[in-house]
Write a protein that holds these residues in place. Structure first.
Motif, PDB file in Angstrom:
ATOM      1  N   SER A  77       0.845  -1.062   0.110  1.00 19.46           N
ATOM      2  CA  SER A  77       0.065  -0.124  -0.074  1.00 19.46           C
ATOM      3  C   SER A  77       0.804   1.131  -0.064  1.00 19.46           C
ATOM      4  O   SER A  77       1.958   1.038   0.577  1.00 19.46           O
ATOM      5  N   LYS A  82      -5.539   1.574   1.432  1.00 21.23           N
ATOM      6  CA  LYS A  82      -5.839   0.750   0.276  1.00 21.23           C
ATOM      7  C   LYS A  82      -4.901  -0.192  -0.025  1.00 21.23           C
ATOM      8  O   LYS A  82      -3.785   0.379  -0.218  1.00 21.23           O
ATOM      9  N   TRP A  83      -5.381  -1.279  -0.204  1.00 20.57           N
ATOM     10  CA  TRP A  83      -3.988  -2.481  -0.361  1.00 20.57           C
ATOM     11  C   TRP A  83      -4.303  -3.096  -1.724  1.00 20.57           C
ATOM     12  O   TRP A  83      -5.141  -3.657  -2.317  1.00 20.57           O
TER      13      TRP A  83
END
Length: 337
Positions: A77, A82-83
């Motif tokens: 990330s 948000k990955w």
């Protein structure tokens, strides 16, 4: 002790659950696990890195797949929220002796990233330490005797030695039941460990009657080592509390402050939980409801502290607070207004 009912528990108001929670769910992972949780999270080479636990099975059944289907996943990330989940697991260990590897904890020391993990074997549950530079290959440096797990490393040598927190599981000597405490050991080389001493006992924590142990690896501040721990209470009157037939426990997170030069000395501790199960993704619809297990803590340059935790043994979540409030909570026991 275990027959004492703890009662309702609540999160400290300094904590803010992120609006994007859960930040990682089984649906975000392309290879189909039933649960993703208990991740280790750190910053390494300019990126946030998450190594998370995958458990497989059918979430609509009462019993999930055998333990040997557990493995570890990987995500990166730019913002810690948000990955980018990688297309396949990064590590699986299953052979004639080893059943599964799980519950990673990440600590950067120097130019390398170390991962503590739990491993179930046919002759006992063990804790291990591995090192990696790319999160694709892992060199195992040490494995404990049974039964020990929930290990976390401090991010630097203290007094010339590496130091870890751990949770041995001495059923025989603690009355033949869960009565597990948080201990500390040190090592000159990450392989041979000793000088073990008790750090925090179950009876020291008012909201635990079952076990306490390490959470995320400690974070260094100018006041001391900010340290998360998990605290467990059991109430045998609890009914079916998740996918399992019977789940009687509740996991919360506490916080304490350890002396910088002598981390075996607790210099401050919040008397109530830092995080307790309250949100719907922590209390309902999971494999084991009413579970919060912190596995990663990052102190940002702004003073924000990101705390990553598994929720209901099913998803991965994020909560935040300011480091000054966390320190004040440990040292004074109240929120600084």
């Amino acid at each position: 002790m275990s027959d004492i009912i703890v009662g309702p528990l609540f999160s400290n108001p300094i904590m803010t659950r992120h609006s994007a929670n859960p930040i990682l769910t089984p649906g975000d992972v392309p290879y189909g696990p039933a649960m993703v949780f208990n991740a280790g999270v750190t910053k390494f080479k300019g990126k946030y890195v998450m190594v998370f636990r995958n458990d497989y099975g059918d979430e609509h059944k009462e019993i999930v797949a055998p333990h040997h289907t557990t493995n570890l996943g990987l995500a990166f990330s730019d913002d810690g929220i948000k990955w980018d989940v990688q297309p396949e697991p990064c590590w699986s260990w299953h052979d004639e002796e080893v059943i599964r590897v799980y519950d990673p904890r990440l600590t950067v020391i120097g130019e390398q990233c170390y991962m503590c993990f739990a491993v179930d074997t046919k002759h006992g549950l063990r804790g291990g330490i591995a090192v990696t530079e790319d999160f694709r290959s892992f060199e195992v440096l040490s494995l404990s005797l049974p039964d020990n797990r929930n290990m976390v490393l401090f991010p630097e040598r203290i007094g010339g030695n590496y130091v870890r927190l751990e949770r041995p599981m001495p059923v025989y000597s603690r009355g033949g039941m869960d009565r597990f405490d948080m201990w500390m050991s040190d090592s000159p080389d990450l392989k041979y460990w000793g000088n073990s001493k008790l750090l925090l006992a179950v009876e020291d924590v008012a909201y635990a009657n079952d076990k306490v142990g390490p959470g995320a690896p400690p974070v260094k501040t100018d006041k001391g080592w900010l340290t998360l721990f998990h605290a467990v209470d059991i109430d045998r009157s609890r009914g079916k509390n998740g996918w399992e037939d019977s789940w009687k426990k509740r996991y919360t997170s506490g916080i304490l402050l350890l002396d910088l030069a002598d981390p075996s000395r607790i210099i401050g501790r919040a008397e109530t939980p830092l995080l307790a199960p309250e949100a719907d993704y922590e209390t309902d619809g999971g494999f084991r409801n009413h579970v919060i297990f912190p596995g990663g803590m990052i102190l940002e340059d702004t003073g924000e502290v990101k705390i990553y935790y598994g929720a209901a043994d099913t998803v991965e979540c994020l909560a935040t607070a300011h480091v000054d409030d966390l320190l004040y909570l440990c040292l004074k026991g109240t929120v600084h207004k």
